[in-house]
Design a protein around this motif. Structure first.
Motif, short mmCIF file in Angstrom:
data_model
loop_
_atom_site.label_atom_id
_atom_site.label_comp_id
_atom_site.label_asym_id
_atom_site.label_seq_id
_atom_site.Cartn_x
_atom_site.Cartn_y
_atom_site.Cartn_z
N THR A 95 -1.37 1.80 -18.12
CA THR A 95 -2.27 1.60 -16.90
C THR A 95 -1.45 1.75 -15.53
N ILE A 96 -2.10 2.72 -15.16
CA ILE A 96 -1.19 3.45 -13.54
C ILE A 96 -2.23 2.47 -12.67
N SER A 97 -1.19 2.05 -11.60
CA SER A 97 -2.14 1.03 -10.75
C SER A 97 -1.04 1.60 -9.13
N THR A 98 -0.31 1.67 -9.27
CA THR A 98 0.56 1.98 -8.15
C THR A 98 1.07 3.60 -7.66
N THR A 99 2.00 3.49 -7.03
CA THR A 99 1.93 4.88 -6.65
C THR A 99 2.84 6.17 -7.82
N THR A 100 3.69 5.14 -8.30
CA THR A 100 4.22 5.45 -9.67
C THR A 100 3.90 4.91 -10.94
N PHE A 101 4.00 5.52 -12.35
CA PHE A 101 3.57 5.32 -13.72
C PHE A 101 5.06 5.85 -14.19
N VAL A 102 5.66 5.04 -14.89
CA VAL A 102 6.88 6.01 -16.06
C VAL A 102 6.81 4.92 -17.64
N PHE A 103 7.54 6.36 -17.86
CA PHE A 103 7.70 5.62 -19.66
C PHE A 103 9.26 6.09 -19.99
N THR A 104 9.44 4.70 -20.42
CA THR A 104 10.62 4.63 -20.21
C THR A 104 10.95 3.42 -21.75
N SER A 105 10.42 3.90 -22.85
CA SER A 105 10.83 3.96 -23.61
C SER A 105 10.35 4.77 -24.84
N GLY A 106 10.91 5.06 -26.25
CA GLY A 106 10.06 6.03 -27.18
C GLY A 106 9.94 7.43 -26.79
N ILE A 107 10.66 7.70 -26.21
CA ILE A 107 11.49 8.97 -26.22
C ILE A 107 13.10 9.19 -26.51
N PHE B 8 4.01 14.39 -9.04
CA PHE B 8 5.30 15.01 -8.84
C PHE B 8 5.39 14.71 -10.26
N LEU B 9 6.84 15.22 -11.08
CA LEU B 9 7.26 14.69 -12.00
C LEU B 9 9.11 14.99 -12.08
N ARG B 10 9.60 13.55 -12.30
CA ARG B 10 11.29 13.52 -12.42
C ARG B 10 11.89 12.78 -13.96
N VAL B 11 12.52 12.54 -14.40
CA VAL B 11 13.37 13.11 -15.41
C VAL B 11 14.72 11.70 -15.28
N SER B 12 14.88 11.28 -16.22
CA SER B 12 15.37 9.26 -16.18
C SER B 12 16.66 10.05 -17.41
N THR B 13 18.14 9.65 -17.49
CA THR B 13 19.23 9.94 -17.69
C THR B 13 19.24 8.67 -18.73
N ASP B 14 19.55 7.40 -18.07
CA ASP B 14 19.73 5.92 -18.40
C ASP B 14 18.54 5.15 -18.52
N ALA B 15 17.45 5.33 -19.39
CA ALA B 15 16.66 5.00 -19.97
C ALA B 15 15.57 4.05 -18.78
N GLY B 16 15.62 4.86 -17.27
CA GLY B 16 14.83 4.59 -16.56
C GLY B 16 15.22 3.62 -15.25
N SER B 17 16.95 3.89 -15.12
CA SER B 17 17.59 2.43 -14.18
C SER B 17 17.38 3.54 -12.60
N THR B 18 17.43 5.54 -13.19
CA THR B 18 17.37 6.24 -12.02
C THR B 18 16.60 6.97 -12.92
N TYR B 19 16.30 7.64 -11.21
CA TYR B 19 15.48 9.13 -11.12
C TYR B 19 15.95 10.09 -11.43
N LYS B 20 16.73 11.10 -11.43
CA LYS B 20 16.70 12.44 -11.30
C LYS B 20 16.62 13.32 -10.43
N SER B 21 16.63 13.17 -8.65
CA SER B 21 16.71 13.91 -7.47
C SER B 21 17.03 14.46 -6.80
N GLY B 22 18.25 15.71 -7.27
CA GLY B 22 19.22 16.20 -7.05
C GLY B 22 18.25 17.28 -6.00
N ALA B 23 18.59 18.00 -5.19
CA ALA B 23 17.79 19.24 -3.96
C ALA B 23 17.67 20.84 -5.46
#
Length: 208
Positions: free
Chosen positions: A39-51, A75-90
């Motif tokens: 359920t989307i209700s904020t400025t951000t929504f995530v999928f942190t499990s099942g992938i 916008f879309l960003r990815v994570s490699t640590d289960a959503g602890s951080t999201y890749k945002s390098g230039a």
């Protein structure tokens, strides 16, 4: 009726048209819902499990997406640590997107090195509005998230009523996480400001 208190039901259809029992991949379903809808209700929504490596291909369906702020993007960003951080390098992402306004034509935009993938063209007359009547519907597919030898690719398409122009807009594009070939296991969707609303579903596409 077998008796006055025991009955057999030979056929049953739910009022909303969905399956009485949702089939699993083992039962032959080609597209399997993973987890509960978001359920989307904020400025951000995530999928942190099942992938995971269970499927080579995944699909996210976003329904009835609206935003508090008029004329906004996604916008879309990815994570490699289960959503602890999201890749945002230039230079973490490359993407190409097309945006078609009804009666006007198609505009293409792209970026070879960006800090995020632009799913909705961030320009006047092409952005998502804040009217429920013009809410967006999106489908995004991505491939082999657990593979460590290739960049991760995303394909998407969607439609909505633009905030400024009030015209019908279709968007489609391709993008990739190019910062590394590391496995990804979570996704983050965010906008340019203000809360969003809607519902998002994650599906796994059966391998064979």
């Amino acid at each position: 009726a077998d008796t006055t208190t025991q009955h057999r039901i030979y056929d049953y259809t739910k009022a909303d048209g969905t399956s009485v029992i949702t089939p699993t991949a083992a039962q032959g379903a080609s597209k399997v819902l993973i987890g509960s809808p978001v359920t989307i209700s904020t400025t951000t929504f995530v999928f942190t499990s099942g992938i995971t490596s269970t499927y080579d291909e995944y699909e996210i369906v976003i329904q009835d997406l609206t935003q508090t702020n008029d004329n906004n993007t996604l916008f879309l960003r990815v994570s490699t640590d289960a959503g602890s951080t999201y890749k945002s390098g230039a230079s973490d992402y490359g993407w190409i997107a097309n945006s078609t306004l009804s009666g006007t034509g198609t505009t293409s935009t792209s970026d070879a090195a960006d800090s995020e993938i632009e799913l909705i063209y961030n320009a006047a007359n092409h952005q998502l509005g804040n009217s429920a009547a013009g809410s967006a519907i999106f489908t995004l597919r991505f491939f082999k998230p657990s593979d460590t030898s290739m960049n991760k690719h995303f394909h998407w398409n969607g439609s909505f009523i633009a905030g400024t122009s009030g015209v019908f807009v279709c968007v489609e594009g391709k993008g990739a996480y190019i910062g590394a070939t590391t496995a990804i296991d979570a996704l983050q969707f965010t906008n340019g400001g203000g809360n969003m609303s809607g519902t998002a579903y994650l599906y796994g596409i059966k391998k064979a």
